[in-house]
Write a protein that holds these residues in place. Structure first.
Motif, mmCIF file in Angstrom:
data_model
loop_
_atom_site.group_PDB
_atom_site.id
_atom_site.type_symbol
_atom_site.label_atom_id
_atom_site.label_comp_id
_atom_site.label_asym_id
_atom_site.label_seq_id
_atom_site.Cartn_x
_atom_site.Cartn_y
_atom_site.Cartn_z
ATOM 1 N N LEU A 13 0.825 -1.206 0.000
ATOM 2 C CA LEU A 13 0.000 0.000 0.000
ATOM 3 C C LEU A 13 0.862 1.259 0.000
ATOM 4 O O LEU A 13 0.564 2.225 -0.713
ATOM 5 N N ASP A 14 1.939 1.258 0.771
ATOM 6 C CA ASP A 14 2.835 2.423 0.807
ATOM 7 C C ASP A 14 3.420 2.711 -0.574
ATOM 8 O O ASP A 14 3.509 3.870 -1.003
ATOM 9 N N ALA A 15 3.844 1.647 -1.264
ATOM 10 C CA ALA A 15 4.433 1.833 -2.596
ATOM 11 C C ALA A 15 3.412 2.401 -3.563
ATOM 12 O O ALA A 15 3.710 3.323 -4.340
ATOM 13 N N TRP A 16 2.204 1.872 -3.521
ATOM 14 C CA TRP A 16 1.207 2.325 -4.494
ATOM 15 C C TRP A 16 0.641 3.701 -4.152
ATOM 16 O O TRP A 16 0.208 4.418 -5.054
ATOM 17 N N LEU A 17 0.637 4.083 -2.894
ATOM 18 C CA LEU A 17 0.217 5.441 -2.549
ATOM 19 C C LEU A 17 1.225 6.465 -3.063
ATOM 20 O O LEU A 17 0.857 7.553 -3.507
ATOM 21 N N LYS A 18 2.523 6.118 -2.991
ATOM 22 C CA LYS A 18 3.536 7.000 -3.585
ATOM 23 C C LYS A 18 3.326 7.103 -5.099
ATOM 24 O O LYS A 18 3.496 8.176 -5.684
ATOM 25 N N LEU A 19 2.963 5.977 -5.692
ATOM 26 C CA LEU A 19 2.724 5.981 -7.135
ATOM 27 C C LEU A 19 1.484 6.793 -7.481
ATOM 28 O O LEU A 19 1.454 7.492 -8.503
ATOM 29 N N ARG A 20 0.463 6.733 -6.646
ATOM 30 C CA ARG A 20 -0.794 7.440 -6.921
ATOM 31 C C ARG A 20 -0.586 8.946 -6.972
ATOM 32 O O ARG A 20 -1.304 9.652 -7.701
ATOM 33 N N ASP A 21 0.366 9.460 -6.230
ATOM 34 C CA ASP A 21 0.590 10.910 -6.174
ATOM 35 C C ASP A 21 1.299 11.449 -7.408
ATOM 36 O O ASP A 21 1.482 12.655 -7.533
ATOM 37 N N GLN A 22 1.706 10.555 -8.317
ATOM 38 C CA GLN A 22 2.441 10.999 -9.498
ATOM 39 C C GLN A 22 1.491 11.244 -10.670
ATOM 40 O O GLN A 22 0.317 10.882 -10.635
ATOM 41 N N ASP A 23 2.041 11.895 -11.691
ATOM 42 C CA ASP A 23 1.278 12.150 -12.912
ATOM 43 C C ASP A 23 1.281 10.871 -13.742
ATOM 44 O O ASP A 23 2.296 10.501 -14.330
ATOM 45 N N LEU A 24 0.150 10.195 -13.809
ATOM 46 C CA LEU A 24 0.063 8.885 -14.456
ATOM 47 C C LEU A 24 -0.891 8.943 -15.643
ATOM 48 O O LEU A 24 -1.807 9.771 -15.675
ATOM 49 N N PRO A 25 -0.719 8.059 -16.612
ATOM 50 C CA PRO A 25 -1.693 7.953 -17.702
ATOM 51 C C PRO A 25 -3.067 7.585 -17.145
ATOM 52 O O PRO A 25 -3.185 6.859 -16.154
ATOM 53 N N ASP A 26 -4.104 8.078 -17.782
ATOM 54 C CA ASP A 26 -5.463 7.875 -17.264
ATOM 55 C C ASP A 26 -5.813 6.403 -17.109
ATOM 56 O O ASP A 26 -6.402 5.989 -16.101
ATOM 57 N N ASP A 27 -5.476 5.590 -18.108
ATOM 58 C CA ASP A 27 -5.816 4.171 -18.050
ATOM 59 C C ASP A 27 -5.115 3.484 -16.882
ATOM 60 O O ASP A 27 -5.721 2.675 -16.171
ATOM 61 N N PHE A 28 -3.856 3.817 -16.699
ATOM 62 C CA PHE A 28 -3.112 3.190 -15.603
ATOM 63 C C PHE A 28 -3.644 3.671 -14.256
ATOM 64 O O PHE A 28 -3.769 2.882 -13.307
ATOM 65 N N ARG A 29 -3.959 4.960 -14.162
ATOM 66 C CA ARG A 29 -4.494 5.479 -12.903
ATOM 67 C C ARG A 29 -5.814 4.793 -12.556
ATOM 68 O O ARG A 29 -6.090 4.503 -11.383
ATOM 69 N N GLN A 30 -6.631 4.526 -13.544
ATOM 70 C CA GLN A 30 -7.899 3.860 -13.287
ATOM 71 C C GLN A 30 -7.664 2.466 -12.692
ATOM 72 O O GLN A 30 -8.345 2.065 -11.745
ATOM 73 N N ILE A 31 -6.690 1.733 -13.236
ATOM 74 C CA ILE A 31 -6.375 0.415 -12.691
ATOM 75 C C ILE A 31 -5.882 0.534 -11.253
ATOM 76 O O ILE A 31 -6.291 -0.222 -10.353
ATOM 77 N N LEU A 32 -5.006 1.501 -11.011
ATOM 78 C CA LEU A 32 -4.452 1.678 -9.669
ATOM 79 C C LEU A 32 -5.542 2.053 -8.666
ATOM 80 O O LEU A 32 -5.600 1.492 -7.559
ATOM 81 N N GLU A 33 -6.406 2.978 -9.067
ATOM 82 C CA GLU A 33 -7.472 3.421 -8.160
ATOM 83 C C GLU A 33 -8.447 2.279 -7.852
ATOM 84 O O GLU A 33 -9.023 2.217 -6.756
ATOM 85 N N GLN A 34 -8.644 1.382 -8.793
ATOM 86 C CA GLN A 34 -9.538 0.254 -8.563
ATOM 87 C C GLN A 34 -8.954 -0.755 -7.575
ATOM 88 O O GLN A 34 -9.695 -1.399 -6.826
ATOM 89 N N ARG A 35 -7.631 -0.887 -7.544
ATOM 90 C CA ARG A 35 -7.006 -1.902 -6.705
ATOM 91 C C ARG A 35 -6.641 -1.389 -5.319
ATOM 92 O O ARG A 35 -6.453 -2.187 -4.389
ATOM 93 N N LEU A 36 -6.523 -0.070 -5.167
ATOM 94 C CA LEU A 36 -6.116 0.486 -3.875
ATOM 95 C C LEU A 36 -7.113 0.192 -2.747
ATOM 96 O O LEU A 36 -6.688 -0.155 -1.626
ATOM 97 N N PRO A 37 -8.433 0.335 -2.952
ATOM 98 C CA PRO A 37 -9.358 0.047 -1.843
ATOM 99 C C PRO A 37 -9.228 -1.380 -1.317
ATOM 100 O O PRO A 37 -9.219 -1.601 -0.093
#
Length: 407
Positions: free
Chosen positions: A250-274
């Motif tokens: 979770l710590d690694a992916w929260l650091k990743l979430r704060d970055q400027d990411l492609p929309d498709d990749f961000r959608q995947i990340l946001e779906q898996r974080l919860p």
């Protein structure tokens, strides 16, 4: 077709090169004979002029005419002899031309078969019939050249990394891992986070998705070089999750979430974080976007009425947009999977039309909508909230409450 065209071009070149050989005996002989006749006529005219001026006796004039005629005859005979000589030389000229033809054709043929021309011609012919097969041949040829170059230049770290990328693209993961390993060994004193993460990625694929051992160690090494490197953060999170170290993931992916990411990749990340937050027994923190420097920005906190029972597993989409009170196209908009309350900063960088941004208006209407359809138009069952703001409100954070269900 290509070979026939080459033959025609080679013959044309030889014909042009040997033009002096087959034109010389005709042009030179004709030109000389014409010159001799003109000289004879000019000589006779001069004799007649002297005779008319009484500077020459009749007998002397006649003698001079006879001498001029004899000279003309002699010159004509010489020209004929030269023509005959040229005709005798002509077979030798054609032999020379034949040698030139053979030489030019040979050079062209050797160049064609030893250079890339023949290979490229083959690729073009194959591309007309089977484009996918032709593309495979091109990639294989380029890969072969790179492999050959690295045999003679084994200390080229960039070359090994390029070879690793090529192998990985072709699905040759074991060879990709070896190539990246050589690149990383050559740059051990100044490691490259991308090459470290790429080697870890290739080894994980080689191990059928198992990220334990060498892959996890390589991702960790990449993060030591660059703690915010996106590929390393993503794979480090996956490796930790596979090892059931959900807090580290979770710590690694929260650091990743704060970055400027492609929309498709961000959608995947946001779906898996919860889901990952639940496994880590932690509350998923809100994401705060950073405002772009300059221009107008709105700091918005989007919340939702619990009575609406909105889905927070990322299956629904949050649409947040700002427009003028009288309507019209949005001045700013964001779209992302809805996972619960969130803080967002909207500014001129979120404009959909250049020049039609937050700074172009003094009053705004904010619309926050949670929809399963994801379309721009509201649908029955969508959840919405509205907020009217003026420029004075832009100085402080504002809360948008989603408290309505679209009938």
């Amino acid at each position: 077709m290509t070979i026939a065209l080459m033959v025609v071009l080679a013959l044309a070149a030889v014909v042009w090169m040997t033009r002096p050989l087959w034109r010389a005996h005709l042009s030179n002989a004709g030109a000389r004979q014409s010159y001799n006749v003109a000289a004879y006529r000019q000589r006779v005219a001069d004799i007649d002029a002297d005779l008319a001026l009484n500077t020459l006796e009749d007998e002397a004039a006649q003698q001079l005419r006879e001498e001029a005629a004899a000279r003309l005859l002699s010159d004509t005979t010489t020209v004929d002899a030269a023509s005959s000589d040229a005709e005798s030389v002509q077979p030798r000229a054609w032999i020379l031309a034949l040698v030139l033809v053979t030489f030019v054709a040979g050079v062209a043929g050797v160049g064609y078969f030893r250079s890339d021309s023949r290979q490229i011609s083959g690729w073009i012919d194959l591309a007309r019939k089977d484009p996918e097969a032709a593309n495979g041949l091109v990639v294989s040829s380029m890969l072969q050249r790179l492999e050959n170059r690295l045999k003679s230049e084994p200390d080229d770290a960039e070359g090994w990394a390029m070879l690793g990328r090529s192998y990985f693209t072709l699905g040759r993961h074991a060879e990709a891992a070896q190539a990246y390993a050589k690149a990383n060994a050559l740059t051990a004193g100044s490691p490259d986070p991308d090459w470290l993460a790429s080697e870890g990625e290739a080894r994980a694929f080689q191990q059928q998705g198992d990220m334990s051992g060498a892959p996890a160690a390589l991702f960790a090494a990449a993060l030591k070089v660059d703690p915010g490197y996106p590929k390393a953060l993503w794979y480090a999170g996956l490796a930790a999750a596979h090892a059931e170290q959900y807090g580290a993931a979770l710590d690694a992916w929260l650091k990743l979430r704060d970055q400027d990411l492609p929309d498709d990749f961000r959608q995947i990340l946001e779906q898996r974080l919860p889901e990952l937050a639940k496994l880590a027994a932690r509350e998923l923190p809100q994401r705060t976007a950073q405002a772009a420097p300059g221009g107008t920005s709105l700091h918005l906190s989007v919340d939702i009425d619990p009575a609406l029972n909105a889905p927070t597993d990322g299956s629904a989409t949050l649409l947040l947009f700002v427009r003028r009170p009288q309507g019209g196209p949005p001045l700013a908009a964001v779209r992302q999977p809805f996972t619960g309350p969130i803080e967002v900063v909207l500014d001129d960088s979120n404009a959909m039309i250049q020049g039609n941004n937050l700074s172009s208006a003094d009053q705004w209407q904010v619309v926050a909508r949670v929809t399963r359809g994801g379309g721009v138009q509201a649908q029955s069952g969508d959840l919405e909230g509205h907020l009217a703001l003026s420029r004075d409100d832009a100085a402080t954070p504002q809360r948008v409450l989603i408290d309505q269900r679209v009938p």
